[in-house]
Write a protein that holds these residues in place. Structure first.
Motif, PDB file in Angstrom:
ATOM      1  N   LYS A  90       0.851  -1.181   0.000  1.00 45.18           N
ATOM      2  CA  LYS A  90       0.000   0.000   0.000  1.00 45.18           C
ATOM      3  C   LYS A  90       0.895   1.243   0.000  1.00 45.18           C
ATOM      4  O   LYS A  90       2.068   1.180   0.385  1.00 45.18           O
ATOM      5  CB  LYS A  90      -0.912   0.024   1.220  1.00 45.18           C
ATOM      6  CG  LYS A  90      -0.174   0.201   2.540  1.00 45.18           C
ATOM      7  CD  LYS A  90      -1.145   0.255   3.714  1.00 45.18           C
ATOM      8  CE  LYS A  90      -0.397   0.516   5.025  1.00 45.18           C
ATOM      9  NZ  LYS A  90      -1.301   0.576   6.185  1.00 45.18           N
ATOM     10  N   ILE A  91       0.343   2.352  -0.450  1.00 48.81           N
ATOM     11  CA  ILE A  91       1.042   3.634  -0.373  1.00 48.81           C
ATOM     12  C   ILE A  91       0.073   4.665   0.210  1.00 48.81           C
ATOM     13  O   ILE A  91      -1.018   4.875  -0.335  1.00 48.81           O
ATOM     14  CB  ILE A  91       1.535   4.110  -1.749  1.00 48.81           C
ATOM     15  CG1 ILE A  91       2.653   3.195  -2.265  1.00 48.81           C
ATOM     16  CG2 ILE A  91       2.047   5.532  -1.663  1.00 48.81           C
ATOM     17  CD1 ILE A  91       3.307   3.677  -3.537  1.00 48.81           C
ATOM     18  N   VAL A  92       0.481   5.268   1.283  1.00 48.47           N
ATOM     19  CA  VAL A  92      -0.344   6.282   1.946  1.00 48.47           C
ATOM     20  C   VAL A  92       0.151   7.658   1.517  1.00 48.47           C
ATOM     21  O   VAL A  92       1.347   7.961   1.649  1.00 48.47           O
ATOM     22  CB  VAL A  92      -0.274   6.141   3.471  1.00 48.47           C
ATOM     23  CG1 VAL A  92      -1.149   7.192   4.146  1.00 48.47           C
ATOM     24  CG2 VAL A  92      -0.705   4.738   3.895  1.00 48.47           C
ATOM     25  N   THR A  93      -0.743   8.482   0.997  1.00 52.06           N
ATOM     26  CA  THR A  93      -0.384   9.834   0.558  1.00 52.06           C
ATOM     27  C   THR A  93      -1.362  10.840   1.166  1.00 52.06           C
ATOM     28  O   THR A  93      -2.306  10.480   1.872  1.00 52.06           O
ATOM     29  CB  THR A  93      -0.455   9.952  -0.978  1.00 52.06           C
ATOM     30  OG1 THR A  93      -1.822   9.959  -1.385  1.00 52.06           O
ATOM     31  CG2 THR A  93       0.274   8.794  -1.659  1.00 52.06           C
ATOM     32  N   ARG A  94      -1.135  12.118   0.848  1.00 50.66           N
ATOM     33  CA  ARG A  94      -2.037  13.177   1.321  1.00 50.66           C
ATOM     34  C   ARG A  94      -3.117  13.498   0.289  1.00 50.66           C
ATOM     35  O   ARG A  94      -3.844  14.484   0.432  1.00 50.66           O
ATOM     36  CB  ARG A  94      -1.244  14.445   1.635  1.00 50.66           C
ATOM     37  CG  ARG A  94      -0.155  14.266   2.693  1.00 50.66           C
ATOM     38  CD  ARG A  94       0.347  15.614   3.215  1.00 50.66           C
ATOM     39  NE  ARG A  94       0.649  16.545   2.142  1.00 50.66           N
ATOM     40  CZ  ARG A  94       1.819  16.617   1.513  1.00 50.66           C
ATOM     41  NH1 ARG A  94       2.794  15.776   1.844  1.00 50.66           N
ATOM     42  NH2 ARG A  94       2.042  17.519   0.562  1.00 50.66           N
ATOM     43  N   ALA A  95      -3.214  12.684  -0.767  1.00 53.31           N
ATOM     44  CA  ALA A  95      -4.196  12.949  -1.824  1.00 53.31           C
ATOM     45  C   ALA A  95      -5.612  12.977  -1.248  1.00 53.31           C
ATOM     46  O   ALA A  95      -5.931  12.243  -0.304  1.00 53.31           O
ATOM     47  CB  ALA A  95      -4.089  11.900  -2.918  1.00 53.31           C
ATOM     48  N   ARG A  96      -6.459  13.800  -1.851  1.00 59.95           N
ATOM     49  CA  ARG A  96      -7.829  13.956  -1.351  1.00 59.95           C
ATOM     50  C   ARG A  96      -8.665  12.712  -1.581  1.00 59.95           C
ATOM     51  O   ARG A  96      -9.498  12.341  -0.749  1.00 59.95           O
ATOM     52  CB  ARG A  96      -8.484  15.164  -2.044  1.00 59.95           C
ATOM     53  CG  ARG A  96      -9.876  15.500  -1.512  1.00 59.95           C
ATOM     54  CD  ARG A  96     -10.389  16.785  -2.141  1.00 59.95           C
ATOM     55  NE  ARG A  96     -10.472  16.688  -3.582  1.00 59.95           N
ATOM     56  CZ  ARG A  96     -11.494  16.139  -4.234  1.00 59.95           C
ATOM     57  NH1 ARG A  96     -12.514  15.611  -3.564  1.00 59.95           N
ATOM     58  NH2 ARG A  96     -11.509  16.100  -5.547  1.00 59.95           N
ATOM     59  N   SER A  97      -8.465  12.041  -2.718  1.00 62.03           N
ATOM     60  CA  SER A  97      -9.176  10.793  -2.991  1.00 62.03           C
ATOM     61  C   SER A  97      -8.176   9.751  -3.500  1.00 62.03           C
ATOM     62  O   SER A  97      -7.118  10.087  -4.033  1.00 62.03           O
ATOM     63  CB  SER A  97     -10.295  10.999  -4.012  1.00 62.03           C
ATOM     64  OG  SER A  97      -9.783  11.471  -5.249  1.00 62.03           O
ATOM     65  N   TYR A  98      -8.545   8.509  -3.318  1.00 61.92           N
ATOM     66  CA  TYR A  98      -7.612   7.410  -3.562  1.00 61.92           C
ATOM     67  C   TYR A  98      -8.323   6.325  -4.355  1.00 61.92           C
ATOM     68  O   TYR A  98      -9.368   5.812  -3.940  1.00 61.92           O
ATOM     69  CB  TYR A  98      -7.147   6.875  -2.207  1.00 61.92           C
ATOM     70  CG  TYR A  98      -6.249   5.677  -2.253  1.00 61.92           C
ATOM     71  CD1 TYR A  98      -4.870   5.799  -2.373  1.00 61.92           C
ATOM     72  CD2 TYR A  98      -6.773   4.398  -2.138  1.00 61.92           C
ATOM     73  CE1 TYR A  98      -4.042   4.687  -2.393  1.00 61.92           C
ATOM     74  CE2 TYR A  98      -5.956   3.279  -2.164  1.00 61.92           C
ATOM     75  CZ  TYR A  98      -4.594   3.431  -2.289  1.00 61.92           C
ATOM     76  OH  TYR A  98      -3.794   2.329  -2.311  1.00 61.92           O
ATOM     77  N   VAL A  99      -7.752   5.985  -5.515  1.00 66.11           N
ATOM     78  CA  VAL A  99      -8.305   4.924  -6.354  1.00 66.11           C
ATOM     79  C   VAL A  99      -7.306   3.768  -6.385  1.00 66.11           C
ATOM     80  O   VAL A  99      -6.163   3.927  -6.834  1.00 66.11           O
ATOM     81  CB  VAL A  99      -8.578   5.424  -7.793  1.00 66.11           C
ATOM     82  CG1 VAL A  99      -9.091   4.268  -8.655  1.00 66.11           C
ATOM     83  CG2 VAL A  99      -9.564   6.575  -7.785  1.00 66.11           C
ATOM     84  N   GLN A 100      -7.727   2.611  -5.887  1.00 66.79           N
ATOM     85  CA  GLN A 100      -6.862   1.430  -5.852  1.00 66.79           C
ATOM     86  C   GLN A 100      -7.261   0.470  -6.969  1.00 66.79           C
ATOM     87  O   GLN A 100      -8.425   0.089  -7.080  1.00 66.79           O
ATOM     88  CB  GLN A 100      -7.001   0.718  -4.509  1.00 66.79           C
ATOM     89  CG  GLN A 100      -6.316  -0.617  -4.431  1.00 66.79           C
ATOM     90  CD  GLN A 100      -4.793  -0.490  -4.428  1.00 66.79           C
ATOM     91  OE1 GLN A 100      -4.225   0.172  -3.577  1.00 66.79           O
ATOM     92  NE2 GLN A 100      -4.141  -1.121  -5.398  1.00 66.79           N
ATOM     93  N   ILE A 101      -6.303   0.104  -7.806  1.00 65.12           N
ATOM     94  CA  ILE A 101      -6.515  -0.913  -8.836  1.00 65.12           C
ATOM     95  C   ILE A 101      -5.969  -2.234  -8.311  1.00 65.12           C
ATOM     96  O   ILE A 101      -4.791  -2.325  -7.969  1.00 65.12           O
ATOM     97  CB  ILE A 101      -5.811  -0.533 -10.149  1.00 65.12           C
ATOM     98  CG1 ILE A 101      -6.343   0.793 -10.686  1.00 65.12           C
ATOM     99  CG2 ILE A 101      -5.985  -1.639 -11.195  1.00 65.12           C
ATOM    100  CD1 ILE A 101      -5.518   1.373 -11.825  1.00 65.12           C
ATOM    101  N   ILE A 102      -6.823  -3.229  -8.223  1.00 66.15           N
ATOM    102  CA  ILE A 102      -6.391  -4.559  -7.781  1.00 66.15           C
ATOM    103  C   ILE A 102      -6.516  -5.509  -8.963  1.00 66.15           C
ATOM    104  O   ILE A 102      -7.622  -5.780  -9.438  1.00 66.15           O
ATOM    105  CB  ILE A 102      -7.212  -5.055  -6.583  1.00 66.15           C
ATOM    106  CG1 ILE A 102      -7.078  -4.073  -5.398  1.00 66.15           C
ATOM    107  CG2 ILE A 102      -6.747  -6.454  -6.164  1.00 66.15           C
ATOM    108  CD1 ILE A 102      -7.843  -4.487  -4.155  1.00 66.15           C
ATOM    109  N   GLN A 103      -5.392  -6.005  -9.418  1.00 63.27           N
ATOM    110  CA  GLN A 103      -5.366  -6.880 -10.588  1.00 63.27           C
ATOM    111  C   GLN A 103      -5.638  -8.336 -10.245  1.00 63.27           C
ATOM    112  O   GLN A 103      -6.267  -9.055 -11.021  1.00 63.27           O
ATOM    113  CB  GLN A 103      -3.996  -6.803 -11.274  1.00 63.27           C
ATOM    114  CG  GLN A 103      -3.618  -5.447 -11.820  1.00 63.27           C
ATOM    115  CD  GLN A 103      -2.196  -5.477 -12.347  1.00 63.27           C
ATOM    116  OE1 GLN A 103      -1.242  -5.320 -11.600  1.00 63.27           O
ATOM    117  NE2 GLN A 103      -2.058  -5.696 -13.640  1.00 63.27           N
ATOM    118  N   ILE A 104      -5.115  -8.766  -9.109  1.00 59.66           N
ATOM    119  CA  ILE A 104      -5.058 -10.199  -8.828  1.00 59.66           C
ATOM    120  C   ILE A 104      -6.127 -10.616  -7.823  1.00 59.66           C
ATOM    121  O   ILE A 104      -6.237 -10.023  -6.743  1.00 59.66           O
ATOM    122  CB  ILE A 104      -3.661 -10.583  -8.299  1.00 59.66           C
ATOM    123  CG1 ILE A 104      -2.604 -10.252  -9.358  1.00 59.66           C
ATOM    124  CG2 ILE A 104      -3.602 -12.065  -7.925  1.00 59.66           C
ATOM    125  CD1 ILE A 104      -1.181 -10.499  -8.925  1.00 59.66           C
TER     126      ILE A 104
END
Length: 377
Positions: A90-104
């Motif tokens: 995982k990567i935690v950032t200060r971005a306002r919204s977070y979109v995670q793509i899960i391939q597997i």
């Protein structure tokens, strides 16, 4: 102006997942109110390489390097949206919204399954599973949107990790081109590598073709196109493939140009895919094809798909209408001989596969991507 940052630790793989992320970047960059940036933590990767590999227009997109994965949050800063593809961390950032793509579509990971891997000496994989559990938890609790390729992946993630996700099928390029005639060619396309996940099963398919030749088939060729991993085990596997098949009309096109792949898509009569052959989807769903991008690419050029009845492939192909599904080598051979011997209307099938391709075309992807992501912007 809305700032959007996209990142993958796997740009150097030059595979379907990378095309998927670049397709999202292109769609979002078409809005002049979007400032879109691609980030790579691999210093050897350039924007020009990504454009050449994907044939996607990145002219409206910025490109930045991060000094490793840990530096990515610094580059992302307080962006309006961070779109991230990862299979492990995982990567935690200060971005306002977070979109995670899960391939597997991972099997259910538990403390017991991790301990079992460690006891078997798979310490590295056990450690990765701990990180994957954290990634799944992060996606479930903190992601604004989780994107997956197929219903197959969506169902597995819901059942094993209670993750709610949205399906965004990959954008498939239209490979059809006039000026080519169909030839007696069977084609497979996909990376050649030695690894734990998503084995393309070229061993099984070359065995099937050898059996067909040994039974009297003449005048047909089997072509395999794909990028070849450079590690020792992968190269050894490829050497063994070539040695076993050297007396048969089986051809390996490793790290070939886009033009060669396009020609073979257009000249091939059949397309074979075997990822997931012989697996138990409930126990090892990650070993099935998550979607099947190359299958749809072949269909765009009118090649009739004969694909293993596993994973995302069965969502693409309707057996007996726009292709065939197989579970045994004998079924793969039998379906292929139906086409070879003219027991089906090839022209009708080729027409139907072109129609099916349109469901996965870039315009369809573009509309769906904007429907899912615009509310975050």
């Amino acid at each position: 102006m809305k700032s959007i940052v996209l990142y993958s630790p796997y740009w150097g793989t030059f595979g379907g997942g990378e095309k998927y992320l670049l397709g999202i970047a292109e769609v979002l960059s078409e809005n002049p109110e979007h400032d879109v940036t691609i980030v790579s933590s691999d210093a050897s990767i350039s924007k020009m390489q990504l454009e050449k590999f994907s044939h996607i227009d990145l002219s409206r997109i910025r490109f930045k390097h991060a000094a490793g994965m840990r530096d990515v949050p610094v580059v992302v800063g307080d962006a309006d949206c961070f779109i991230f593809q990862s299979n492990v961390r995982k990567i935690v950032t200060r971005a306002r919204s977070y979109v995670q793509i899960i391939q597997i579509p991972y099997r259910k990971i538990t403390p017991l399954s991790v301990a079992s891997k460690v006891c078997r000496g798979q310490i590295r994989e056990g450690g990765k599973d701990i990180l994957r559990l954290r990634l799944m938890s992060f996606a479930r609790r903190q992601a604004s949107v989780v994107l997956v390729y197929s219903q197959f992946v969506q169902d597995i993630l819901k059942r094993n990790y209670d993750i709610e996700s949205s399906i965004l099928h990959p954008p498939i390029q239209d490979f059809y081109e006039t000026g080519y005639d169909k030839k007696n060619i069977i084609l497979s396309v996909g990376r050649l590598f030695h690894g734990l996940y998503n084995n393309k099963r070229y061993d099984i398919m070359t065995e099937a073709f050898r059996k067909m030749c040994d039974s009297g088939l003449t005048g047909w060729e089997y072509h395999i196109v794909g990028t070849a991993a450079a590690d020792y085990k992968s190269q050894e596997m490829i050497r063994n493939f070539k040695k076993v098949n050297q007396k048969y009309p089986i051809y390996f096109h490793l790290n070939e140009s886009f033009d060669v792949m396009r020609r073979l898509y257009n000249e091939s009569t059949m397309f074979w895919h075997g990822a997931g052959y012989g697996i138990d989807e409930k126990k090892n769903p990650e070993n099935a094809e998550h979607f099947g991008m190359t299958t749809v690419e072949a269909m765009s050029a009118g090649s009739i798909p004969i694909v293993v009845n596993k994973g995302g492939q069965r969502e693409i192909v309707t057996a007996g209408f726009n292709g065939f599904l197989w579970e045994t080598i004998d079924e793969l051979i039998s379906h292929s001989f139906q086409i070879i011997h003219g027991n089906i209307d090839r022209a009708k099938y080729s027409s139907e596969v072109r129609k099916r391709f349109s469901d996965y075309s870039f315009p369809s992807f573009q509309k769906r991507a904007l429907d899912l992501l615009s509310p975050l912007l």
